[in-house]
Design a protein around this motif. Sequence first.
Motif, PDB file in Angstrom:
ATOM      1  N   GLU A 126     -17.825 -78.617  70.958  1.00 53.39           N
ATOM      2  CA  GLU A 126     -16.450 -78.782  71.418  1.00 53.39           C
ATOM      3  C   GLU A 126     -15.878 -80.120  70.973  1.00 53.39           C
ATOM      4  O   GLU A 126     -16.557 -81.152  71.013  1.00 53.39           O
ATOM      5  CB  GLU A 126     -16.373 -78.644  72.932  1.00 53.39           C
ATOM      6  CG  GLU A 126     -16.633 -77.222  73.390  1.00 53.39           C
ATOM      7  CD  GLU A 126     -16.329 -77.020  74.853  1.00 53.39           C
ATOM      8  OE1 GLU A 126     -16.167 -78.007  75.600  1.00 53.39           O
ATOM      9  OE2 GLU A 126     -16.244 -75.851  75.266  1.00 53.39           O
ATOM     10  N   ARG A 149     -12.065 -82.486  71.150  1.00 59.03           N
ATOM     11  CA  ARG A 149     -10.670 -82.671  71.592  1.00 59.03           C
ATOM     12  C   ARG A 149      -9.996 -83.520  70.530  1.00 59.03           C
ATOM     13  O   ARG A 149     -10.337 -84.677  70.330  1.00 59.03           O
ATOM     14  CB  ARG A 149     -10.568 -83.342  72.946  1.00 59.03           C
ATOM     15  CG  ARG A 149      -9.090 -83.546  73.338  1.00 59.03           C
ATOM     16  CD  ARG A 149      -8.906 -84.029  74.737  1.00 59.03           C
ATOM     17  NE  ARG A 149      -9.184 -83.047  75.760  1.00 59.03           N
ATOM     18  CZ  ARG A 149      -8.337 -82.094  76.168  1.00 59.03           C
ATOM     19  NH1 ARG A 149      -7.158 -81.968  75.589  1.00 59.03           N
ATOM     20  NH2 ARG A 149      -8.651 -81.267  77.120  1.00 59.03           N
ATOM     21  N   TRP A 166      -5.428 -85.654  62.344  1.00 61.37           N
ATOM     22  CA  TRP A 166      -5.941 -85.528  63.705  1.00 61.37           C
ATOM     23  C   TRP A 166      -7.453 -85.610  63.615  1.00 61.37           C
ATOM     24  O   TRP A 166      -8.077 -84.984  62.769  1.00 61.37           O
ATOM     25  CB  TRP A 166      -5.523 -84.198  64.331  1.00 61.37           C
ATOM     26  CG  TRP A 166      -4.039 -84.094  64.546  1.00 61.37           C
ATOM     27  CD1 TRP A 166      -3.352 -84.374  65.695  1.00 61.37           C
ATOM     28  CD2 TRP A 166      -3.075 -83.657  63.599  1.00 61.37           C
ATOM     29  NE1 TRP A 166      -2.018 -84.153  65.501  1.00 61.37           N
ATOM     30  CE2 TRP A 166      -1.809 -83.718  64.223  1.00 61.37           C
ATOM     31  CE3 TRP A 166      -3.118 -83.254  62.253  1.00 61.37           C
ATOM     32  CZ2 TRP A 166      -0.631 -83.383  63.586  1.00 61.37           C
ATOM     33  CZ3 TRP A 166      -1.948 -82.900  61.619  1.00 61.37           C
ATOM     34  CH2 TRP A 166      -0.720 -82.980  62.286  1.00 61.37           C
ATOM     35  N   SER A 180      -3.819 -81.061  69.837  1.00 56.80           N
ATOM     36  CA  SER A 180      -4.381 -82.013  70.809  1.00 56.80           C
ATOM     37  C   SER A 180      -4.986 -81.310  72.016  1.00 56.80           C
ATOM     38  O   SER A 180      -4.824 -81.731  73.149  1.00 56.80           O
ATOM     39  CB  SER A 180      -3.292 -83.001  71.259  1.00 56.80           C
ATOM     40  OG  SER A 180      -2.852 -83.757  70.168  1.00 56.80           O
ATOM     41  N   ARG A 181      -5.704 -80.256  71.773  1.00 55.51           N
ATOM     42  CA  ARG A 181      -6.415 -79.497  72.806  1.00 55.51           C
ATOM     43  C   ARG A 181      -7.889 -79.449  72.437  1.00 55.51           C
ATOM     44  O   ARG A 181      -8.307 -79.960  71.413  1.00 55.51           O
ATOM     45  CB  ARG A 181      -5.868 -78.077  72.892  1.00 55.51           C
ATOM     46  CG  ARG A 181      -4.410 -77.997  73.263  1.00 55.51           C
ATOM     47  CD  ARG A 181      -4.004 -76.553  73.346  1.00 55.51           C
ATOM     48  NE  ARG A 181      -2.566 -76.399  73.462  1.00 55.51           N
ATOM     49  CZ  ARG A 181      -1.967 -75.235  73.474  1.00 55.51           C
ATOM     50  NH1 ARG A 181      -2.672 -74.130  73.355  1.00 55.51           N
ATOM     51  NH2 ARG A 181      -0.665 -75.159  73.591  1.00 55.51           N
ATOM     52  N   VAL A 182      -8.671 -78.783  73.287  1.00 54.64           N
ATOM     53  CA  VAL A 182     -10.104 -78.624  73.003  1.00 54.64           C
ATOM     54  C   VAL A 182     -10.286 -77.456  72.041  1.00 54.64           C
ATOM     55  O   VAL A 182      -9.777 -76.360  72.281  1.00 54.64           O
ATOM     56  CB  VAL A 182     -10.912 -78.384  74.298  1.00 54.64           C
ATOM     57  CG1 VAL A 182     -12.373 -78.120  73.968  1.00 54.64           C
ATOM     58  CG2 VAL A 182     -10.783 -79.579  75.218  1.00 54.64           C
ATOM     59  N   HIS A 183     -10.975 -77.705  70.943  1.00 60.17           N
ATOM     60  CA  HIS A 183     -11.305 -76.689  69.938  1.00 60.17           C
ATOM     61  C   HIS A 183     -12.823 -76.650  69.811  1.00 60.17           C
ATOM     62  O   HIS A 183     -13.508 -77.607  70.163  1.00 60.17           O
ATOM     63  CB  HIS A 183     -10.672 -77.037  68.592  1.00 60.17           C
ATOM     64  CG  HIS A 183      -9.208 -77.350  68.682  1.00 60.17           C
ATOM     65  ND1 HIS A 183      -8.264 -76.404  69.011  1.00 60.17           N
ATOM     66  CD2 HIS A 183      -8.530 -78.506  68.514  1.00 60.17           C
ATOM     67  CE1 HIS A 183      -7.067 -76.956  69.021  1.00 60.17           C
ATOM     68  NE2 HIS A 183      -7.202 -78.243  68.732  1.00 60.17           N
ATOM     69  N   ALA A 222      -7.557 -73.783  70.300  1.00 58.66           N
ATOM     70  CA  ALA A 222      -7.237 -73.511  71.699  1.00 58.66           C
ATOM     71  C   ALA A 222      -6.226 -72.379  71.858  1.00 58.66           C
ATOM     72  O   ALA A 222      -6.245 -71.669  72.861  1.00 58.66           O
ATOM     73  CB  ALA A 222      -6.718 -74.777  72.368  1.00 58.66           C
ATOM     74  N   GLY A 223      -5.354 -72.162  70.914  1.00 54.34           N
ATOM     75  CA  GLY A 223      -4.349 -71.112  71.013  1.00 54.34           C
ATOM     76  C   GLY A 223      -4.868 -69.720  70.690  1.00 54.34           C
ATOM     77  O   GLY A 223      -4.099 -68.773  70.634  1.00 54.34           O
ATOM     78  N   ASP A 258       1.259 -81.762  67.306  1.00 50.17           N
ATOM     79  CA  ASP A 258       0.427 -82.429  68.307  1.00 50.17           C
ATOM     80  C   ASP A 258       0.063 -81.514  69.475  1.00 50.17           C
ATOM     81  O   ASP A 258      -1.093 -81.489  69.913  1.00 50.17           O
ATOM     82  CB  ASP A 258       1.112 -83.686  68.845  1.00 50.17           C
ATOM     83  CG  ASP A 258       1.015 -84.861  67.893  1.00 50.17           C
ATOM     84  OD1 ASP A 258       0.282 -84.735  66.876  1.00 50.17           O
ATOM     85  OD2 ASP A 258       1.662 -85.892  68.153  1.00 50.17           O
ATOM     86  N   ALA A 259       1.027 -80.783  69.980  1.00 51.26           N
ATOM     87  CA  ALA A 259       0.769 -79.922  71.143  1.00 51.26           C
ATOM     88  C   ALA A 259      -0.301 -78.869  70.836  1.00 51.26           C
ATOM     89  O   ALA A 259      -1.149 -78.570  71.684  1.00 51.26           O
ATOM     90  CB  ALA A 259       2.063 -79.253  71.597  1.00 51.26           C
ATOM     91  N   GLN A 260      -0.280 -78.310  69.638  1.00 51.02           N
ATOM     92  CA  GLN A 260      -1.258 -77.279  69.281  1.00 51.02           C
ATOM     93  C   GLN A 260      -2.620 -77.874  68.934  1.00 51.02           C
ATOM     94  O   GLN A 260      -3.651 -77.277  69.223  1.00 51.02           O
ATOM     95  CB  GLN A 260      -0.740 -76.456  68.103  1.00 51.02           C
ATOM     96  CG  GLN A 260       0.480 -75.647  68.463  1.00 51.02           C
ATOM     97  CD  GLN A 260       1.138 -75.052  67.234  1.00 51.02           C
ATOM     98  OE1 GLN A 260       1.090 -75.629  66.158  1.00 51.02           O
ATOM     99  NE2 GLN A 260       1.762 -73.893  67.409  1.00 51.02           N
TER     100      GLN A 260
END
Length: 166
Positions: free
Chosen positions: A73, A75, A161, A94-97, A111-112, A90-92
């Motif tokens: 995992e 972030r 990122w 800057s999540r946990v992948h 994350a999406g 950033d919104a897409q």
Amino acid sequence: MTTSSGKPVDTHADDVSSKPLLRIDYCPITATPWDVPVPSARAIGVTMKSVVIAAFLIGMTGSAVHAQDAPIEFRMAASDANLAGCRGLDAQLSRVHSVTLQGDKALLKLAGGISETLKQTSPGLYTSVFTLSGVRLDVVADASKSPRTLVVTEKNRGCRWDATTK
């Protein structure tokens, strides 16, 4: 009745062949500890060493297989040097992948709900190019070192990122 050697023998009275039915001088149930062969201490030591080595090798193989299947995992965090045009992703990002290693490939799950297959370019280094919201992104997952890293870049605007494992 006794045999010619003097050992007692039980015979059946009605049996005309007078062959012994049961040897009274030997009973496997009442064997003494001296009747049972005992392996030498050296043989026991070799056997225990073999068992320990086999268990260690099986454990190593199991952990290697487990490491291939376990998701790693990350972030993501936007680089401080990103321009204003980069902030749209950033919104897409800057999540946990997660990245799951699968031999010479790796599966990136964003994350999406988007999944992307990464190809191994050198041992432990996986790359791919995909499009997110109409933007071409280059992805590099490096599992060859510790901590493991995931880098996503957009080359036209210089967006970046980064993420490392904990």
